[in-house]
Design a protein around this motif. Structure first.
Motif, mmCIF file in Angstrom:
data_model
loop_
_atom_site.group_PDB
_atom_site.id
_atom_site.type_symbol
_atom_site.label_atom_id
_atom_site.label_comp_id
_atom_site.label_asym_id
_atom_site.label_seq_id
_atom_site.Cartn_x
_atom_site.Cartn_y
_atom_site.Cartn_z
ATOM 1 N N LEU A 1 0.828 -1.197 0.000
ATOM 2 C CA LEU A 1 0.000 0.000 0.000
ATOM 3 C C LEU A 1 0.869 1.256 0.000
ATOM 4 C CD1 LEU A 1 -3.053 -0.043 0.075
ATOM 5 C CD2 LEU A 1 -2.951 0.247 2.547
ATOM 6 N N ALA B 1 -8.410 4.622 1.852
ATOM 7 C CA ALA B 1 -8.321 4.915 0.413
ATOM 8 C C ALA B 1 -9.190 6.103 0.038
ATOM 9 C CB ALA B 1 -8.731 3.685 -0.389
ATOM 10 N N PHE C 1 -4.792 -0.756 -4.634
ATOM 11 C CA PHE C 1 -5.472 -0.763 -3.348
ATOM 12 C C PHE C 1 -6.235 -2.079 -3.166
ATOM 13 C CE2 PHE C 1 -9.991 -0.154 -2.249
ATOM 14 C CZ PHE C 1 -9.903 -0.062 -0.878
#
Lengths: 154, 644
Positions: B117, B193, B203
């Protein structure tokens, strides 16, 4: 070309959103129509007497098992008993193994339907599992075994 | 001392959760790297402290420390150690402590293991995770303190509900909670997100293993709970559409939809906003379930003893988190860019169908579960039971299974309807064959839904292996095997459900020793009944001899009496054969020396749970298959001395 792609893009998102919306509405309608048919209403014996329940309609009947009314039939697996809420009393019958805490003077919620003679034929008995478990419908009910009186603080 | 240590650890953990939120929040808004670098260590410390508090509680239960209110209320010194141990979460406060512990551990997992991430999204995710934890810490500390002292100490405890005194207690709640709370990670990812405006395929790939893990745990927890209810309650049923069961099913339905949409997002970069929405819904369903079960609004063996204050507290948390997430979603959904296109005939379309059907089932179950509560508010007492749920969820689930058959046989992005139909020939022929055979053999004897269930199960079982047909089995990626096995598991489970409801034989009799009954090819003789005693119970135990085709087996159903608290339970005896289970329950003794006996022959009922375990195993294979490369890379880095 790029322009049509963008147009199409907006289009697809819109279509998906509309489909999702239709699905949600459909779920609501489905649920509503099924609830109308299948939701079993809870009746206390007094409700049965005053409102009346047509035979064969699936309901839940709740109250206290009248002391001295519990009888076993010769087959050993059928019982008959009376259910009261202090105002009215209805006869009930059940074939099967009654729950562990099903006894005279204690609360019961029975699922089933009335037959033509006005006897409640239970397909399932829900009784208290333990001292702390009480069918919600019976909360606050107290039954006096000696006088057959019932107090409901509702 | 232990209780005070536990409480102190819990307060500290709560303080660290607050710190974690503040560090992430300030660090992101002011772009301060020094603040952000503190977030991960704090998340790990918070988890350790929380785990310490939980260990303290377990220790208190193991030592039967009756000066602690919770132990005195829910335990007893004469209980076998396993139930003292598992009893630590067999009550309201303990189960909520387990909840925050799992949430903390999941947060630490995200802090330690997540590498793909973007950093800002990662930090926002950890901040969101801590924010959720904070609410539940507050709930524990202000309204459900598990470490409250009792003065003077009780002489002995009040004992644990005997229905919970089963090895299932050691297994079912922790797995279920890992699933429930694991979904909080997906929720936090979604919030992270949205905050950093990075909803994209990367993601989704980062979120997928967390969703899968939570889903696998949830699946195992539900399967374990279902089997536990089946053998412990002695009613012979494996699913009762009880509100607490629905409370675990709803997050599962949402998580199942989520793990499919997350795959679409990861593989094809489509369904962006929808996937984020599902992640929010999935954990919201976990919280709704917790609210239903823990607020005392429903009564069941799961509800323990609760007061209304707690219900309002959880309801407030629910409103804040779900409302907050939805508001954030509403504010940011405009910034989520449109994903990639796909044609009407493509795997994406089938997965959209999957998602829609799962969502509709979820909605229907939610409405059915909440409806009695809503009508009660208006003075009508209503119960919504199996007839409602089976009537709607049954057909929808069959449609879902059909979509599941076609989906894996359709290509991503674009496919030709003719080709898809061609690949579906064998499953279709199988369904036609089963329908014809069943129709001839048992027309009118079995209901429409079980009939269709068996037909569809056969089609899906065959359809699920078709994707392997043109592959080199050795080179087939593990995640494809995972999908095949999970889908096959759905077919197996469906076959078990349908066979059980179509072909179960039930006999109810009053028997005296020496009597014999015949049921579905079995001859069951009631040979004797005698008292037996266990560690904290005494029982009447029957010797039942079951015979079929010359083979003999002994079954020992019991009628058990527990003194603390005083309760009777029926312990069913179950004989498992390859083609089903013989299930015997001993009821009450009659005055004339006869005993009530209930006997079921349940053909292929075990397939229900076997299928469930296959579904979970498929999930595990998929996780391994997808993540193995990342793990290997990480190992190599660690070997190279880079702990980064």
């Amino acid at each position: 070309m790029a322009k049509t792609g963008a147009m199409k893009s907006k289009h697809q998102r819109l279509i998906l959103a509309i489909i999702a919306l239709v699905a949600v509405v459909a779920a609501g309608l489905l649920a509503a129509s099924a609830l109308k048919d299948e939701a079993a209403y809870f009746y206390a014996p007094d409700d049965v007497k005053t409102k009346g329940v047509e035979p064969g309609k699936a309901i839940r009947l709740g109250g206290m098992v009248v002391a001295g009314s519990l009888k076993k039939a010769a087959d050993g697996v059928t019982i008959t008993f009376d259910v009261t809420d202090g105002k009215a009393t209805v006869p009930a019958t059940f074939t099967g193994i009654a729950p562990d805490l099903f006894r005279e003077g204690s609360g019961v919620v029975a699922e089933g339907a009335f037959d033509e003679t006005g006897t409640f034929v239970a397909t399932e008995l829900l009784a208290k599992h333990d001292e702390r478990y009480m069918p919600r419908e019976l909360e606050g009910m107290n039954y006096n075994a000696a006088t057959h009186e019932m107090k409901a603080d509702r | 001392m232990i209780a005070e240590l536990g409480l102190a650890a819990l307060w500290l953990a709560a303080a660290l959760a607050l710190l974690q939120c503040v560090l992430a929040g300030l660090g992101l808004t002011q772009s301060r790297d020094d603040l952000l670098s503190g977030v991960r260590p704090v998340a790990v410390c918070q988890a350790l402290l929380c785990a310490l508090a939980f260990l303290c509680l377990i220790l208190l239960f193991l030592r039967s420390d009756m000066s602690v209110l919770l132990v005195a209320m829910n335990s007893h010194s004469a209980k076998p150690w396993l139930y003292k141990f598992a009893g630590a979460w067999g009550n309201h406060e303990g189960s909520m402590l387990l909840w925050v512990t799992v949430m903390g551990v999941a947060g630490a997992g995200v802090a330690l293991l997540e590498r793909t991430l973007k950093r800002d999204t990662h930090m926002a995710t950890l901040g969101a995770q801590a924010l959720i934890s904070l609410g539940f810490y507050a709930f524990l500390l202000f309204s459900s303190n598990p470490f409250e002292r009792l003065a003077p100490p009780a002489a002995d405890g009040q004992g644990l509900n005997p229905l919970l005194q089963d090895p299932g207690l050691a297994f079912h709640p922790p797995t279920l909670y890992f699933g429930y709370v694991g979904l909080s990670v997906a929720f936090s990812f979604a919030v992270g997100a949205l905050v950093t405006r990075t909803v994209d395929a990367a993601f989704a790939r980062a979120m997928r293993p967390w969703v899968l893990t939570a889903w696998v745990m949830l699946t195992i927890g539900i399967v374990a709970g279902s089997y536990w209810a089946y053998y412990e309650l002695g009613w012979g049923g494996w699913w009762f559409w009880d509100p607490v069961e629905n409370a675990s099913l709803m997050p599962w339905l949402a998580a199942t939809a989520l793990l499919h949409s997350v795959t679409v997002l990861a593989t094809r970069d489509a369904l962006r906003a929808w996937t984020v929405m599902l992640a929010v819904i999935a954990f919201s369903m976990s919280m709704v379930g917790t609210f239903l079960v823990r607020s005392g609004i429903l009564t069941s063996v799961h509800a323990f003893a609760v007061d209304p204050e707690r219900g309002s507290f959880i309801l407030a948390l629910l409103a804040i988190y779900i409302g907050g997430a939805l508001a954030l979603f509403g504010a940011r959904v405009g910034t989520v860019r449109e994903g990639k296109q796909f044609e009407a005939m493509s795997r994406e379309t089938w997965l959209v169908v999957n998602n829609l059907l799962l969502t509709v089932i979820l909605g229907v179950v939610l409405i059915g579960t909440l409806y009695p509560l809503m009508t009660e508010a208006f003075g009508h007492k209503v119960s919504v039971g199996p007839p409602y749920f089976n009537r709607i969820a049954g057909p929808l689930a069959l449609m879902l299974m059909l979509a599941m058959m076609a989906g894996p046989l359709t290509r991503w992005r674009r496919d030709k309807p003719g080709l898809v139909a061609e690949r579906l020939i064998w499953p279709a022929l199988a369904m036609a064959g089963i329908a014809a055979a069943l129709g001839v053999a048992s027309w009118g004897k079995i209901g429409l839904l079980p009939f269709l269930g068996l037909v569809v199960a056969g089609g899906v079982a065959l359809g699920s292996i078709v994707p392997l047909g043109k592959r080199n089995l050795r080179r087939t990626p593990l995640f494809v095997w995972g999908m095949v096995i999970a889908h096959m598991g759905c077919a197996v489970s469906l076959a078990g459900m349908a066979a059980d409801s179509a072909f179960t034989t039930e006999k109810l009799a009053a028997m005296k020793p020496g009597d014999n009954v015949e049921a579905a090819g079995w001859s069951v003789t009631f040979s004797s009944v005698a008292p037996v005693a266990g560690e904290n119970w005494s029982a009447m135990q029957a010797d039942m001899i079951a015979q079929r085709g010359g083979a003999e087996a002994l079954l020992n159903p019991q009628n058990r009496f527990f003194s603390d608290p005083p309760t009777t339970t029926t312990e069913s005896a179950i004989l498992t054969r390859w083609d089903g289970q013989l299930y015997i329950v001993l009821g009450d003794a009659l005055d004339d020396g006869r005993w009530q006996v209930r006997i079921w022959w349940k053909p292929f009922v075990t397939l229900i749970w076997l299928g469930g375990l296959m579904i979970a195993a498929g999930g595990v294979l998929t996780i391994i298959g997808r993540e193995r490369r990342g793990w290997l890379l990480k190992l190599r880095k660690i070997h190279a001395g880079d702990w980064g």
